[in-house]
Enzyme design. Structure first.
Site, PDB file in Angstrom:
ATOM      1  N   SER A 140      33.513  13.132 -57.875  1.00  0.00           N
ATOM      2  CA  SER A 140      33.133  14.515 -57.659  1.00  0.00           C
ATOM      3  C   SER A 140      31.849  14.589 -56.852  1.00  0.00           C
ATOM      4  O   SER A 140      31.259  13.575 -56.488  1.00  0.00           O
ATOM      5  CB  SER A 140      32.946  15.230 -58.987  1.00  0.00           C
ATOM      6  OG  SER A 140      31.726  14.838 -59.571  1.00  0.00           O
ATOM      7  N   LYS A 141      31.444  15.799 -56.598  1.00  0.00           N
ATOM      8  CA  LYS A 141      30.258  16.042 -55.767  1.00  0.00           C
ATOM      9  C   LYS A 141      29.025  15.313 -56.265  1.00  0.00           C
ATOM     10  O   LYS A 141      28.197  14.864 -55.477  1.00  0.00           O
ATOM     11  CB  LYS A 141      29.973  17.541 -55.729  1.00  0.00           C
ATOM     12  CG  LYS A 141      30.405  18.148 -54.400  1.00  0.00           C
ATOM     13  CD  LYS A 141      29.423  19.198 -53.921  1.00  0.00           C
ATOM     14  CE  LYS A 141      29.706  19.594 -52.480  1.00  0.00           C
ATOM     15  NZ  LYS A 141      30.290  20.916 -52.364  1.00  0.00           N
ATOM     16  N   ARG A 142      28.899  15.199 -57.591  1.00  0.00           N
ATOM     17  CA  ARG A 142      27.663  14.587 -58.078  1.00  0.00           C
ATOM     18  C   ARG A 142      27.611  13.077 -57.806  1.00  0.00           C
ATOM     19  O   ARG A 142      26.603  12.431 -58.053  1.00  0.00           O
ATOM     20  CB  ARG A 142      27.463  14.885 -59.563  1.00  0.00           C
ATOM     21  CG  ARG A 142      28.592  14.465 -60.417  1.00  0.00           C
ATOM     22  CD  ARG A 142      28.504  14.966 -61.838  1.00  0.00           C
ATOM     23  NE  ARG A 142      29.622  14.421 -62.567  1.00  0.00           N
ATOM     24  CZ  ARG A 142      29.682  13.157 -62.971  1.00  0.00           C
ATOM     25  NH1 ARG A 142      28.660  12.349 -62.777  1.00  0.00           N
ATOM     26  NH2 ARG A 142      30.746  12.709 -63.587  1.00  0.00           N
TER      27      ARG A 142
END
Length: 493
Positions: A264-266
RNA sequence: GGCCCCAUCGUCUAACGGUCAGGACGCCAGCCUCUCACGUUGGUAGUACGGGUUCGAAUCCCGUUGGGGUCACCA
């Protein structure tokens, strides 16, 4: 700048489809990519698109693009554009669509009505609040969180007002998913929940729309992420309730971040657009993604044509794979060297523009020569644009090496080199190499003696492409000007 | 927690039940060299654990452990 701009997307790659396994129209392979436009296009989504694309092209089938925008709250037109942009960037073309589910609501409604008429679905008047309470209770008592069936057998007209429509999920028996990647997976129907198939605002929900669309669009193979595996038995129940033919399913493992959770983005970049902006090459992305979970002999670098030739869905690994940026960088570096330099020059242009480096009106040929000097040391187009900076503008000397190498004792030598170069006409790197070597020999010197000072003078840095390549690209005028500038700098110290 | 999926170097992956468990990325070292790279040579590192089955198991079976996914009026 006046750099040639080519249309980003061509349907060219469609023509690379292999005519293998071509079948009669009736059992032609039809697959689909069905993203929801609720955000950026995730790299995992791209992989799904890629696998579907490959499967379609390998089997002489069709791939359909369908935008699953039934979530009116979160879907945006902007996100639809992101999806299309990503597909185009990767040259993943489609044969039909894009369809939008919001254009097809009456189709879903027909099937919902049919289910109600046939007593296979019912109105549910429970409010979100009530459901929330039920769920929490169930969770607290430590058992299944499925709907308690309160409205399942309500008399017609017993209640009124806002309601959803629920599917009356069969509760006996078993469902077997014969998965193309995972083999046969069994589910017990007692686990199946009465899914909401229509929201209280009248919009249909995912599990209903996928089934209706896949059936109506004649989808023969559903290839998607493993996160959909547990949805599959519910969908099979719906296919059967609606009397539709059940397609084949293939659930591919997910891409994980370094912490082993769904990427994911993180974890840094997760959107295609980010990889595009970071200067990765389309070929490298495809190459890297396909190698995640699949291999062919000991080959690492594959063209699409080679992938089409060797790849096979059933050779796909079942275990999840961690996204490795180092490996991607390496694959990209390979492609930076593999693609023709003119092509790299072309793709580099936007990155140069972004750094405002094209005011010198470089022509294509010049840019190509420059790329040749940079590609061995650039993992991405962004890195290359960075490293290219000195070719375009004058920079401050990197202080440390300048102090170390641009010293008074090299000044006389710099003068000699300047004079010598001023007398040269042929600035091809080969000629320069020969003549300077010869010149230094007559002076009783080695190249080493002057290499670093010259490098700082010409590139302002201590690391750079080879000196003679730099001189050729810079040309006589700039080369002399820069050496002269360094001489003055030394004197001013 | 219920259900489901998965399990070979740190990572991506090879290995019809018989291989010194192979390759690639990364990392380390040597070589090449005008710097940095590229390239090249070598090195580092793995079958999660426990039971079976078998002459023989990374490979087949069972269990354990571990990891992941999913349980929405999201898709």
């Amino acid at each position: 700048m006046g750099l040639p701009r080519r249309p980003q997307f061509t349907g060219l790659l469609a023509m690379t489809a292999l005519p293998i396994g071509r079948k009669k129209m009736t059992d032609q392979v039809r697959v689909r990519f069905a993203p929801s436009p609720t955000g950026f296009l995730h790299i995992g989504g791209v992989r799904t698109a890629l696998y579907n694309w490959l499967y379609a092209r390998q089997h002489g089938g069709k791939i359909i693009l369908r935008i699953e925008d039934t979530d009116l709250e979160r879907s945006t037109d902007e996100a639809v554009e992101w999806i299309l942009d990503g597909m185009r960037w990767l040259h993943l073309d489609w044969d039909d669509g894009p369809y939008r589910q919001t254009d097809r609501f009456d189709l879903y409604q027909q099937d919902i009505d049919r289910l109600i008429t046939e007593n296979k679905a019912y109105r549910c008047y429970c409010t979100p609040g009530e459901l929330e309470v039920m769920r929490k209770e169930a969770l607290a008592k430590g058992r299944p969180t499925k709907y308690n069936g309160r409205c399942r057998n309500l008399e017609d007209g017993a209640r009124d007002g806002d309601h959803t429509i629920r599917f009356k999920a069969p509760q006996t028996g078993q469902i077997v998913v014969d998965d193309m990647i995972r083999g046969s997976v069994m589910f017990d129907e007692t686990q199946m929940d009465d899914l909401i198939i229509r929201r209280s605002d009248g919009s249909p929900t995912y599990n209903l729309t996928v089934v209706v669309d896949d059936a109506l669009m004649g989808i023969t193979h559903v290839i998607r992420g493993e996160d959909h595996l547990s949805n599959t038995p519910r969908q099979i129940q719906l296919y059967e309730a609606l009397g539709y033919e059940v397609p084949r399913f293939g659930h591919m493992s997910l891409i994980l971040g370094p912490d082993r959770e769904k990427l994911s983005k993180r974890h840094g970049a997760a959107a295609v657009s980010e990889f595009m902006e970071m200067g990765y090459l389309q070929e490298a992305m495809i190459n890297y993604l396909v190698r995640l979970g699949w291999s062919h002999e000991e080959q690492e670098i594959f063209t699409v044509e080679q992938i089409l030739e060797h790849w096979s869905l059933d050779e796909q690994k079942k275990s999840a794979a961690i996204f490795d940026h180092d490996k991607l960088n390496w694959v990209n570096a390979q492609w930076m060297k593999k693609l023709p330099p003119e092509e790299i020059a072309y793709r580099l242009a936007p990155f140069l523009e972004k750094r405002e480096l094209v005011q010198k009106t470089p022509d294509r040929e010049w840019l190509t020569k420059m790329v040749l000097t940079l590609r061995e040391r650039s993992t991405t187009l962004v890195v290359m644009a960075q490293k290219a900076e000195f070719y375009f503008r004058e920079l401050e000397y990197d202080p440390e090496p300048a102090e170390k190498f641009l010293t008074a004792d090299v000044a006389p030598l710099m003068d000699k080199v300047y004079e010598f170069l001023a007398g040269q006409e042929n600035y091809s790197q080969e000629a320069l190499h020969e003549s300077i070597k010869a010149f230094l020999e007559t002076e009783g010197l080695k190249l080493k003696a002057i290499a670093q000072p010259l490098r700082i003078a010409l590139t302002y840095r201590k690391d750079s492409p080879g000196l003679f390549e730099v001189m050729e690209v810079l040309g006589k005028e700039s080369t002399l000007a820069r050496i002269d500038k360094a001489r003055k700098w030394i004197r001013d110290q």
